[in-house]
Scaffold this motif. Structure first.
Motif, PDB file in Angstrom:
ATOM      1  N   ALA A   4      -5.301 -32.062  32.083  1.00 23.13           N
ATOM      2  CA  ALA A   4      -6.200 -31.274  32.934  1.00 23.13           C
ATOM      3  C   ALA A   4      -6.929 -30.215  32.107  1.00 23.13           C
ATOM      4  O   ALA A   4      -8.140 -30.022  32.254  1.00 23.13           O
ATOM      5  N   VAL A   5      -6.207 -29.546  31.212  1.00 26.18           N
ATOM      6  CA  VAL A   5      -6.832 -28.528  30.366  1.00 26.18           C
ATOM      7  C   VAL A   5      -7.835 -29.175  29.413  1.00 26.18           C
ATOM      8  O   VAL A   5      -8.932 -28.644  29.200  1.00 26.18           O
ATOM      9  N   ASP A   6      -7.500 -30.343  28.861  1.00 22.04           N
ATOM     10  CA  ASP A   6      -8.451 -31.059  28.002  1.00 22.04           C
ATOM     11  C   ASP A   6      -9.746 -31.352  28.761  1.00 22.04           C
ATOM     12  O   ASP A   6     -10.848 -31.188  28.226  1.00 22.04           O
ATOM     13  N   ALA A   7      -9.626 -31.785  30.021  1.00 14.28           N
ATOM     14  CA  ALA A   7     -10.809 -32.086  30.833  1.00 14.28           C
ATOM     15  C   ALA A   7     -11.626 -30.823  31.114  1.00 14.28           C
ATOM     16  O   ALA A   7     -12.865 -30.850  31.076  1.00 14.28           O
ATOM     17  N   ILE A   8     -10.936 -29.720  31.380  1.00 10.98           N
ATOM     18  CA  ILE A   8     -11.618 -28.448  31.635  1.00 10.98           C
ATOM     19  C   ILE A   8     -12.379 -27.989  30.391  1.00 10.98           C
ATOM     20  O   ILE A   8     -13.554 -27.617  30.466  1.00 10.98           O
ATOM     21  N   VAL A   9     -11.718 -28.038  29.242  1.00 12.59           N
ATOM     22  CA  VAL A   9     -12.363 -27.637  27.991  1.00 12.59           C
ATOM     23  C   VAL A   9     -13.590 -28.504  27.733  1.00 12.59           C
ATOM     24  O   VAL A   9     -14.676 -27.997  27.416  1.00 12.59           O
ATOM     25  N   HIS A  10     -13.443 -29.800  27.873  1.00 11.88           N
ATOM     26  CA  HIS A  10     -14.565 -30.718  27.645  1.00 11.88           C
ATOM     27  C   HIS A  10     -15.724 -30.402  28.596  1.00 11.88           C
ATOM     28  O   HIS A  10     -16.887 -30.364  28.181  1.00 11.88           O
ATOM     29  N   ALA A  11     -15.407 -30.157  29.868  1.00 14.35           N
ATOM     30  CA  ALA A  11     -16.452 -29.871  30.853  1.00 14.35           C
ATOM     31  C   ALA A  11     -17.226 -28.606  30.500  1.00 14.35           C
ATOM     32  O   ALA A  11     -18.462 -28.581  30.594  1.00 14.35           O
ATOM     33  N   PHE A  12     -16.532 -27.565  30.069  1.00 15.71           N
ATOM     34  CA  PHE A  12     -17.226 -26.330  29.736  1.00 15.71           C
ATOM     35  C   PHE A  12     -18.002 -26.440  28.426  1.00 15.71           C
ATOM     36  O   PHE A  12     -19.084 -25.880  28.300  1.00 15.71           O
ATOM     37  N   GLU A  13     -17.464 -27.149  27.468  1.00 16.23           N
ATOM     38  CA  GLU A  13     -18.179 -27.279  26.197  1.00 16.23           C
ATOM     39  C   GLU A  13     -19.403 -28.187  26.301  1.00 16.23           C
ATOM     40  O   GLU A  13     -20.298 -28.084  25.471  1.00 16.23           O
ATOM     41  N   THR A  14     -19.458 -29.046  27.301  1.00 19.51           N
ATOM     42  CA  THR A  14     -20.606 -29.951  27.453  1.00 19.51           C
ATOM     43  C   THR A  14     -21.459 -29.596  28.664  1.00 19.51           C
ATOM     44  O   THR A  14     -22.361 -30.348  29.027  1.00 19.51           O
ATOM     45  N   LEU A  15     -21.206 -28.451  29.276  1.00 17.72           N
ATOM     46  CA  LEU A  15     -21.915 -28.042  30.478  1.00 17.72           C
ATOM     47  C   LEU A  15     -23.401 -27.857  30.209  1.00 17.72           C
ATOM     48  O   LEU A  15     -23.795 -27.254  29.219  1.00 17.72           O
ATOM     49  N   VAL A  69      -1.423 -23.168  26.605  1.00 21.40           N
ATOM     50  CA  VAL A  69      -1.046 -23.752  27.891  1.00 21.40           C
ATOM     51  C   VAL A  69       0.440 -23.497  28.098  1.00 21.40           C
ATOM     52  O   VAL A  69       1.253 -23.794  27.219  1.00 21.40           O
ATOM     53  N   ASP A  70       0.771 -22.943  29.261  1.00 21.40           N
ATOM     54  CA  ASP A  70       2.163 -22.667  29.607  1.00 21.40           C
ATOM     55  C   ASP A  70       2.351 -23.047  31.073  1.00 21.40           C
ATOM     56  O   ASP A  70       1.930 -22.298  31.968  1.00 21.40           O
ATOM     57  N   GLY A  71       2.941 -24.171  31.307  1.00 19.38           N
ATOM     58  CA  GLY A  71       3.114 -24.640  32.675  1.00 19.38           C
ATOM     59  C   GLY A  71       1.768 -24.865  33.324  1.00 19.38           C
ATOM     60  O   GLY A  71       0.925 -25.570  32.796  1.00 19.38           O
ATOM     61  N   ARG A  72       1.559 -24.201  34.464  1.00 18.08           N
ATOM     62  CA  ARG A  72       0.297 -24.354  35.188  1.00 18.08           C
ATOM     63  C   ARG A  72      -0.701 -23.237  34.870  1.00 18.08           C
ATOM     64  O   ARG A  72      -1.669 -23.034  35.592  1.00 18.08           O
ATOM     65  N   GLN A  73      -0.452 -22.520  33.777  1.00 15.86           N
ATOM     66  CA  GLN A  73      -1.385 -21.489  33.345  1.00 15.86           C
ATOM     67  C   GLN A  73      -1.957 -21.828  31.987  1.00 15.86           C
ATOM     68  O   GLN A  73      -1.320 -22.490  31.173  1.00 15.86           O
ATOM     69  N   CYS A  74      -3.147 -21.328  31.763  1.00 18.55           N
ATOM     70  CA  CYS A  74      -3.836 -21.597  30.502  1.00 18.55           C
ATOM     71  C   CYS A  74      -4.668 -20.375  30.143  1.00 18.55           C
ATOM     72  O   CYS A  74      -5.221 -19.712  31.027  1.00 18.55           O
ATOM     73  N   PHE A  75      -4.740 -20.064  28.867  1.00 24.95           N
ATOM     74  CA  PHE A  75      -5.652 -19.026  28.393  1.00 24.95           C
ATOM     75  C   PHE A  75      -6.530 -19.641  27.324  1.00 24.95           C
ATOM     76  O   PHE A  75      -6.022 -20.244  26.365  1.00 24.95           O
ATOM     77  N   LEU A  76      -7.838 -19.525  27.521  1.00 22.17           N
ATOM     78  CA  LEU A  76      -8.813 -20.047  26.565  1.00 22.17           C
ATOM     79  C   LEU A  76      -9.565 -18.886  25.941  1.00 22.17           C
ATOM     80  O   LEU A  76      -9.985 -17.970  26.648  1.00 22.17           O
ATOM     81  N   THR A  77      -9.736 -18.909  24.632  1.00 26.36           N
ATOM     82  CA  THR A  77     -10.662 -17.971  24.006  1.00 26.36           C
ATOM     83  C   THR A  77     -11.924 -18.760  23.707  1.00 26.36           C
ATOM     84  O   THR A  77     -11.877 -19.954  23.415  1.00 26.36           O
ATOM     85  N   TRP A  78     -13.071 -18.071  23.804  1.00 23.97           N
ATOM     86  CA  TRP A  78     -14.335 -18.775  23.684  1.00 23.97           C
ATOM     87  C   TRP A  78     -15.423 -17.903  23.086  1.00 23.97           C
ATOM     88  O   TRP A  78     -15.331 -16.688  23.045  1.00 23.97           O
ATOM     89  N   GLU A  79     -16.443 -18.611  22.645  1.00 24.28           N
ATOM     90  CA  GLU A  79     -17.711 -18.002  22.243  1.00 24.28           C
ATOM     91  C   GLU A  79     -18.758 -18.542  23.207  1.00 24.28           C
ATOM     92  O   GLU A  79     -18.791 -19.747  23.471  1.00 24.28           O
ATOM     93  N   PHE A  80     -19.568 -17.658  23.754  1.00 28.95           N
ATOM     94  CA  PHE A  80     -20.655 -18.085  24.625  1.00 28.95           C
ATOM     95  C   PHE A  80     -21.957 -17.799  23.887  1.00 28.95           C
ATOM     96  O   PHE A  80     -22.317 -16.651  23.665  1.00 28.95           O
TER      97      PHE A  80
END
Length: 142
Positions: A4-15, A69-80
């Motif tokens: 799920a996190v992989d899909a979220i990351v991919h979606a935001f990076e290709t948005l 990723v820890d259980g159902r929580q995730c923290f992402l660092t990013w550059e916008f």
């Protein structure tokens, strides 16, 4: 939750602006989104925030630099990365930040909380406000 996190990351990076609605599948129906300027619930309100980026910015894109990723929580660092449409047109800008995501049992986002310093990362980049913010910063540090 890793897929799920992989899909979220991919979606935001290709948005891109034409495909904002594809993010809807990533959010639970009553998801909450909070950042320094917004605190909203539900996909229509969240989508409006992403659509507003298209109105104000050009060449916007996220680069996810780290994830925890820890259980159902995730923290992402990013550059916008982006350019303003109205101010400093064409000048590339970059905001550094992080997102705390809480996922439901199906891997959909129930809480999306963005952390970034609006004063340092955004206001200082605006022509008139930026000059004032940099002056205030120098005064506070002297």
């Amino acid at each position: 939750m890793k897929p799920a996190v992989d899909a979220i990351v991919h979606a935001f990076e290709t948005l891109d602006p034409e495909h904002i609605d594809t993010l809807e599948a990533l959010y639970a129906p009553n998801a909450r989104f909070k950042d320094p300027f917004n605190d909203v619930r539900g996909w229509p309100a969240i989508a409006a925030i992403f659509r507003h980026m298209d109105v104000s910015l050009v060449q916007s894109r996220f680069v996810i630099t780290e994830r925890i990723v820890d259980g159902r929580q995730c923290f992402l660092t990013w550059e916008f990365h982006f350019s303003f449409k109205r101010f400093s047109v064409g000048q590339p800008q970059c905001i550094l930040g992080g997102s705390h995501l809480v996922l439901d049992e199906g891997g959909r986002i129930t809480l999306h909380r963005d952390y970034w310093d609006a004063a340092e990362e955004l206001y200082e980049k605006l022509p008139l406000v930026g000059s004032l913010m940099r002056w205030l910063k120098r005064r506070a540090n002297s």
